[in-house]
Design an enzyme around this catalytic site. Structure first.
Site, PDB file in Angstrom:
ATOM      1  N   MET A 160      32.981  56.321  56.900  1.00 47.60           N
ATOM      2  CA  MET A 160      34.183  54.976  55.906  1.00 47.60           C
ATOM      3  C   MET A 160      33.719  53.746  56.557  1.00 47.60           C
ATOM      4  SD  MET A 160      37.533  56.014  58.313  1.00 47.60           S
ATOM      5  CE  MET A 160      36.607  55.456  59.912  1.00 47.60           C
ATOM      6  N   CYS A 166      43.070  49.153  62.914  1.00 47.87           N
ATOM      7  CA  CYS A 166      42.367  49.539  63.265  1.00 47.87           C
ATOM      8  C   CYS A 166      42.344  51.167  62.430  1.00 47.87           C
ATOM      9  CB  CYS A 166      40.973  49.794  62.371  1.00 47.87           C
ATOM     10  SG  CYS A 166      39.579  50.355  61.496  1.00 47.87           S
ATOM     11  N   CYS A 216      31.367  45.841  64.226  1.00 47.21           N
ATOM     12  CA  CYS A 216      30.225  45.560  64.062  1.00 47.21           C
ATOM     13  C   CYS A 216      29.789  44.622  63.201  1.00 47.21           C
ATOM     14  CB  CYS A 216      29.487  46.934  62.756  1.00 47.21           C
ATOM     15  SG  CYS A 216      29.313  46.822  61.246  1.00 47.21           S
TER      16      CYS A 216
HETATM   17  N1  LIG Z   1      33.066  53.748  59.868  1.00 44.65           N
HETATM   18  C1  LIG Z   1      32.972  55.051  60.548  1.00 44.65           C
HETATM   19  N2  LIG Z   1      32.751  55.681  59.467  1.00 44.65           N
HETATM   20  C2  LIG Z   1      33.412  57.073  60.512  1.00 44.65           C
HETATM   21  N3  LIG Z   1      34.215  57.679  61.309  1.00 44.65           N
HETATM   22  C3  LIG Z   1      34.400  55.842  61.749  1.00 44.65           C
HETATM   23  C4  LIG Z   1      33.711  54.972  62.018  1.00 44.65           C
HETATM   24  N4  LIG Z   1      33.636  54.294  63.027  1.00 44.65           N
HETATM   25  C5  LIG Z   1      34.400  54.630  64.018  1.00 44.65           C
HETATM   26  N5  LIG Z   1      34.579  55.967  63.562  1.00 44.65           N
HETATM   27  C6  LIG Z   1      34.900  56.780  64.465  1.00 44.65           C
HETATM   28  O1  LIG Z   1      36.158  56.662  65.382  1.00 44.65           O
HETATM   29  C7  LIG Z   1      35.121  56.832  66.985  1.00 44.65           C
HETATM   30  C8  LIG Z   1      35.366  55.253  67.977  1.00 44.65           C
HETATM   31  O2  LIG Z   1      35.178  54.166  67.270  1.00 44.65           O
HETATM   32  P1  LIG Z   1      34.026  53.450  67.955  1.00 44.65           P
HETATM   33  O3  LIG Z   1      33.679  52.019  67.310  1.00 44.65           O
HETATM   34  O4  LIG Z   1      34.833  53.364  69.364  1.00 44.65           O
HETATM   35  O5  LIG Z   1      32.352  54.005  67.669  1.00 44.65           O
HETATM   36  P2  LIG Z   1      31.411  53.547  67.944  1.00 44.65           P
HETATM   37  O6  LIG Z   1      31.255  52.852  68.933  1.00 44.65           O
HETATM   38  O7  LIG Z   1      30.785  53.208  66.779  1.00 44.65           O
HETATM   39  O8  LIG Z   1      30.136  54.477  67.698  1.00 44.65           O
HETATM   40  P3  LIG Z   1      30.424  56.661  68.070  1.00 44.65           P
HETATM   41  O9  LIG Z   1      31.761  56.209  69.208  1.00 44.65           O
HETATM   42  O10 LIG Z   1      30.151  57.637  67.342  1.00 44.65           O
HETATM   43  O11 LIG Z   1      29.640  56.720  69.216  1.00 44.65           O
HETATM   44  C9  LIG Z   1      33.776  56.877  66.174  1.00 44.65           C
HETATM   45  O12 LIG Z   1      33.335  57.875  67.755  1.00 44.65           O
HETATM   46  C10 LIG Z   1      33.768  58.136  65.265  1.00 44.65           C
HETATM   47  O13 LIG Z   1      34.245  59.243  65.238  1.00 44.65           O
END
Ligand SMILES: Nc1ncnc2c1ncn2[C@@H]1O[C@H](COP(=O)(O)OP(=O)(O)OP(=O)(O)O)[C@@H](O)[C@H]1O
Length: 423
Positions: free
Chosen positions: A64, A133, A234
């Site tokens: 996404m 989110c 991010c």
């Molecule tokens: N931009 C995105 N697109 C698709 N899925 C997302 C996105 N951002 C987060 N997610 C989903 O939400 C989960 C938790 O988000 P979080 O922001 O904690 O992840 P992250 O630290 O960016 O990466 P990850 O958990 O994969 O190491 C992710 O593991 C992923 O499954």
């Protein structure tokens, strides 16, 4: 490349006796021919989650894009984070032989997460965009998109969150629970997701530790095996307080007002300086203000005790451990139960005297024991904590747990100390 070994390892680790939760069965997994959608952020956790299901015939990834406006951490020659992350997702997907889609939810993110966050800051409260989110985008907009693509609820959603969804042993009902690996527990962030997603939500990281996940990633040579963990949004790197405030300055106008102390005896107000806008300050934060350090009544460090929106004033107090920064009672409004509301009410009532009801008002916080719960006429919950807590701020989400299970969450409306009236 044999990525099925990640799934085998997941099964091995989740079957360990030490990882079982009393009263719960084992994690439910998608069937071989189910539609499986892995939400891939490019981080190591969702990459490993993707590896677990890459061999299934109807598995696919989805990335996404939620943001493309200005970024606080773009420097010269640096790529925007969403482009960089998408490239990483593509690399992982091609390494795993997994089809992956890119979808754009910027408008939804802006409208449902970002604007409410700005409004919250303007009101002087402390909003949490990560919870929004999850609620509106990952388990809201993404589901609407997948429902129309694959048929309503005709798929499993897999994410890399550290939390568990397990079937209750007697009812079979899926409950949302803390992760096994507490240093990464993300259950707090998931407390507002709709309960309807639980039966087909798979959170494989919930049974694993981060070092185990990193090891799996390097064993199958994932391109993101050594990628650093992301922190917050991010495009802001919001773990860095100053960077986040700077980022917000692009969107929120300056709103100068007074920084004041309130006299203990007569409640009189003394102005000591000016602030640039309530949103720039957090309850409990140390404030740089010049006070007459020679005077013992004013020497030492000062902290934000209250943000008075109606006067646009910040009230400060002296000393990190000033009693004004502590409260043991709070009112939580808009409580969203993650289960049947009558059942949730009974669980609260039956278990509070056993000291099995806990709250958390920020991520990765030691659970706080609740010693009393009552409901106000307005429907808000009034909670008394066994120990006073520092810097609980209106606007923060308060998540309520029974042992490891999330019962639901709401927003802190007000806090008070013993002897004070809660509003
Ligand atoms: N931009 C995105 N697109 C698709 N899925 C997302 C996105 N951002 C987060 N997610 C989903 O939400 C989960 C938790 O988000 P979080 O922001 O904690 O992840 P992250 O630290 O960016 O990466 P990850 O958990 O994969 O190491 C992710 O593991 C992923 O499954």
């Amino acid at each position: 490349m044999d990525s099925t070994r990640c799934l085998t390892q997941l099964l091995k680790f989740s079957a360990l006796k030490s990882r079982q939760l009393p009263g719960y069965g084992s994690m439910k997994l998608p069937g071989k021919f189910d539609n499986i959608v892995i939400a891939m952020s490019s981080g190591v956790d969702s990459s490993v989650a993707a590896a677990m299901f890459a061999g299934f015939p109807k598995a696919q990834g989805v990335y996404m894009q939620n943001w493309s406006a200005s970024e606080a951490n773009v420097g010269l020659g640096k790529e925007r984070c969403h482009e960089r992350d998408w490239k990483d997702v593509e690399k992982v997907a091609s390494h795993l032989g997994l089809p992956v889609d890119r979808v754009n939810f910027e408008q939804d993110y802006w409208q449902d997460v970002f604007e409410p966050m700005l409004q919250g800051y303007q009101l002087g409260i402390t909003p949490n965009p990560d919870i929004g989110c999850n609620k509106f985008i990952k388990f809201g907009r993404l589901r609407t998109y997948l429902d129309s693509k694959l048929g309503n609820d005709n798929y499993w959603l897999v994410t890399g969150h550290y939390a568990q969804v397990l079937p209750h042993i007697s009812t079979g009902e899926s409950h949302l629970l803390r992760a096994f690996y507490k240093p990464k527990d993300q259950s707090y962030y998931l407390s507002q997701i709709p309960r309807s997603v639980l039966p087909q939500l798979c959170l494989p990281m919930g049974a694993l530790t981060k070092p185990e996940v990193r090891k799996m990633a390097s064993e199958i040579e994932l391109p993101t095996a050594t990628k650093r963990d992301s922190q917050g949004i991010c495009f802001v790197a919001n773990s860095q307080h100053n960077k986040f405030k700077k980022f917000l300055q692009q969107y929120l106008p300056k709103q100068p007002g007074n920084i004041v102390t309130v006299g203990e005896e007569d409640g009189s107000t003394t102005v000591w300086g000016q602030h640039t806008g309530l949103w720039n300050y957090t309850i409990g934060q140390k404030i740089g203000i010049s006070m007459p350090q020679g005077d013992p009544r004013y020497s030492g460090a000062w902290f934000v005790a209250q943000k008075l929106q109606s006067f646009n004033e910040i009230v400060i107090c002296r000393g990190r451990d000033n009693p004004k920064l502590f409260a043991n009672r709070l009112v939580v409004s808009g409580f969203e139960p993650l289960g049947d509301s009558v059942e949730m009410g009974n669980i609260l009532e039956d278990n509070v005297s056993r000291r099995e009801i806990f709250i958390q008002y920020r991520s990765l916080q030691e659970p706080i024991v609740v010693s009393d719960v009552s409901m106000q006429i307005s429907g808000s919950l009034c909670l008394t904590l066994s120990e006073a807590q520092r810097a609980m701020a209106p606007g923060q989400y308060c998540t309520i747990y029974h042992k490891e299970r999330i019962l639901g969450s709401g927003i802190i409306k007000s806090t008070a100390q013993d002897g004070e009236q809660v509003q």
